[in-house]
Design a protein around this motif. Structure first.
Motif, mmCIF file in Angstrom:
data_model
loop_
_atom_site.group_PDB
_atom_site.id
_atom_site.type_symbol
_atom_site.label_atom_id
_atom_site.label_comp_id
_atom_site.label_asym_id
_atom_site.label_seq_id
_atom_site.Cartn_x
_atom_site.Cartn_y
_atom_site.Cartn_z
ATOM 1 N N VAL A 218 0.703 -1.250 -0.050
ATOM 2 C CA VAL A 218 -0.007 -0.012 0.054
ATOM 3 C C VAL A 218 0.786 1.322 -0.113
ATOM 4 N N THR A 219 2.006 1.094 0.459
ATOM 5 C CA THR A 219 2.855 2.492 0.724
ATOM 6 C C THR A 219 3.586 2.650 -0.338
ATOM 7 N N PHE A 220 4.779 1.791 -0.684
ATOM 8 C CA PHE A 220 5.563 2.012 -2.015
ATOM 9 C C PHE A 220 5.238 1.364 -3.174
ATOM 10 N N PHE A 221 4.487 0.524 -3.152
ATOM 11 C CA PHE A 221 4.208 0.090 -4.410
ATOM 12 C C PHE A 221 2.810 0.373 -4.857
ATOM 13 N N ASN A 222 2.134 1.434 -4.567
ATOM 14 C CA ASN A 222 0.712 1.894 -4.842
ATOM 15 C C ASN A 222 1.088 2.845 -5.844
ATOM 16 N N PRO A 223 0.232 2.746 -7.152
ATOM 17 C CA PRO A 223 0.461 3.865 -7.955
ATOM 18 C C PRO A 223 0.152 5.223 -7.468
ATOM 19 N N ALA A 224 -0.715 5.491 -6.605
ATOM 20 C CA ALA A 224 -0.660 6.786 -6.132
ATOM 21 C C ALA A 224 0.615 7.487 -5.701
ATOM 22 N N THR A 225 1.534 6.771 -4.939
ATOM 23 C CA THR A 225 2.968 7.216 -4.715
ATOM 24 C C THR A 225 3.695 8.006 -5.934
ATOM 25 N N PRO A 226 4.087 7.594 -7.265
ATOM 26 C CA PRO A 226 4.643 8.287 -8.036
ATOM 27 C C PRO A 226 3.667 9.760 -8.394
ATOM 28 N N PHE A 227 2.401 9.281 -8.374
ATOM 29 C CA PHE A 227 1.724 10.563 -8.691
ATOM 30 C C PHE A 227 1.524 11.641 -7.497
ATOM 31 N N ILE B 232 4.394 12.216 -5.757
ATOM 32 C CA ILE B 232 5.678 12.882 -5.967
ATOM 33 C C ILE B 232 5.530 13.688 -7.147
ATOM 34 N N LYS B 233 4.907 13.327 -8.247
ATOM 35 C CA LYS B 233 4.665 14.188 -9.317
ATOM 36 C C LYS B 233 4.075 15.697 -8.900
ATOM 37 N N ASP B 234 3.165 15.352 -8.168
ATOM 38 C CA ASP B 234 2.061 16.630 -7.872
ATOM 39 C C ASP B 234 3.091 17.516 -7.078
ATOM 40 N N ARG B 235 4.111 16.864 -6.137
ATOM 41 C CA ARG B 235 5.083 17.607 -5.272
ATOM 42 C C ARG B 235 5.827 18.549 -6.265
ATOM 43 N N LEU B 236 6.460 17.509 -7.350
ATOM 44 C CA LEU B 236 7.461 18.190 -8.061
ATOM 45 C C LEU B 236 6.964 19.459 -8.900
ATOM 46 N N PHE B 237 5.645 19.235 -9.237
ATOM 47 C CA PHE B 237 5.091 20.413 -10.355
ATOM 48 C C PHE B 237 4.225 21.313 -9.476
ATOM 49 N N LYS B 238 3.993 21.377 -8.246
ATOM 50 C CA LYS B 238 3.245 22.293 -7.722
ATOM 51 C C LYS B 238 4.080 23.350 -7.380
ATOM 52 N N LYS B 239 3.567 24.496 -7.543
ATOM 53 C CA LYS B 239 4.369 26.022 -7.320
ATOM 54 C C LYS B 239 5.141 25.698 -5.944
ATOM 55 N N ASP B 240 6.403 25.893 -5.787
ATOM 56 C CA ASP B 240 6.948 26.098 -4.666
ATOM 57 C C ASP B 240 7.024 24.751 -3.961
ATOM 58 N N GLY B 241 6.710 23.674 -4.587
ATOM 59 C CA GLY B 241 6.415 22.314 -3.885
ATOM 60 C C GLY B 241 8.005 21.659 -3.524
ATOM 61 N N MET B 242 8.801 21.757 -4.409
ATOM 62 C CA MET B 242 10.076 21.166 -4.013
ATOM 63 C C MET B 242 10.894 22.064 -2.912
ATOM 64 N N LYS B 243 10.490 23.301 -3.101
ATOM 65 C CA LYS B 243 11.044 24.209 -2.010
ATOM 66 C C LYS B 243 10.781 24.109 -0.724
ATOM 67 N N ARG B 244 9.553 24.020 -0.549
ATOM 68 C CA ARG B 244 8.896 23.495 0.568
ATOM 69 C C ARG B 244 9.103 22.260 1.115
ATOM 70 N N LEU B 245 9.384 21.265 0.374
ATOM 71 C CA LEU B 245 9.746 19.936 0.632
ATOM 72 C C LEU B 245 11.332 19.927 1.254
#
Length: 137
Positions: free
Chosen positions: A46-55, A57-70
């Protein structure tokens, strides 16, 4: 906030992160009772092998200031390494809940690693629970 782990570890983490008055709002659940009662998602599948995980991460990468906050958050974790009391707790997913007495105002079960509740929705729900005269959800 409720987290897995021992109370003394939670206090140590708060000290490390510079969070003041942590004992007023951080509660430890070393036996996993609340996690189990709420039936939060758990397990490596459920954690690492769930298809929602890469999505997530993608949302975090492309969110405004997402990587900065992370990066700001991750930078605070330097030197902080805590192991849960039970090995299987490492694969627990969290959730975000807002209650008003016994009434559930908001319930979000983290689907996978990184798939957290929308913070604006959480704040709105908390304000609504705290002030019943605030606009409805």
């Amino acid at each position: 906030m409720i987290s897995i782990g021992k109370p003394e570890v939670g206090a140590s983490l708060c000290d490390h992160l510079g969070v003041k008055d942590c004992s007023n709002f951080l509660f430890a659940d070393p036996e996993n009772k609340l996690y189990n009662d709420l039936e939060l998602n758990k397990g490596v599948d459920v954690t690492f092998f769930n298809p929602a995980t890469p999505f997530a991460i993608k949302d975090r990468l492309f969110k405004k200031d997402g990587m900065k906050r992370l990066n700001e958050v991750l930078g605070k974790w330097s030197g902080a390494f805590y192991i849960p009391p039970k090995r299987e707790q490492a694969f627990n997913q969290g959730g975000t809940f807002v209650f008003q007495g016994e009434r559930t105002i908001l319930a979000h079960y983290d689907e996978s690693t990184g798939a957290h509740a929308d913070i604006e929705a959480v704040v709105k729900a908390a304000r609504s629970a705290f002030n019943p005269l605030s606009p409805a959800l």
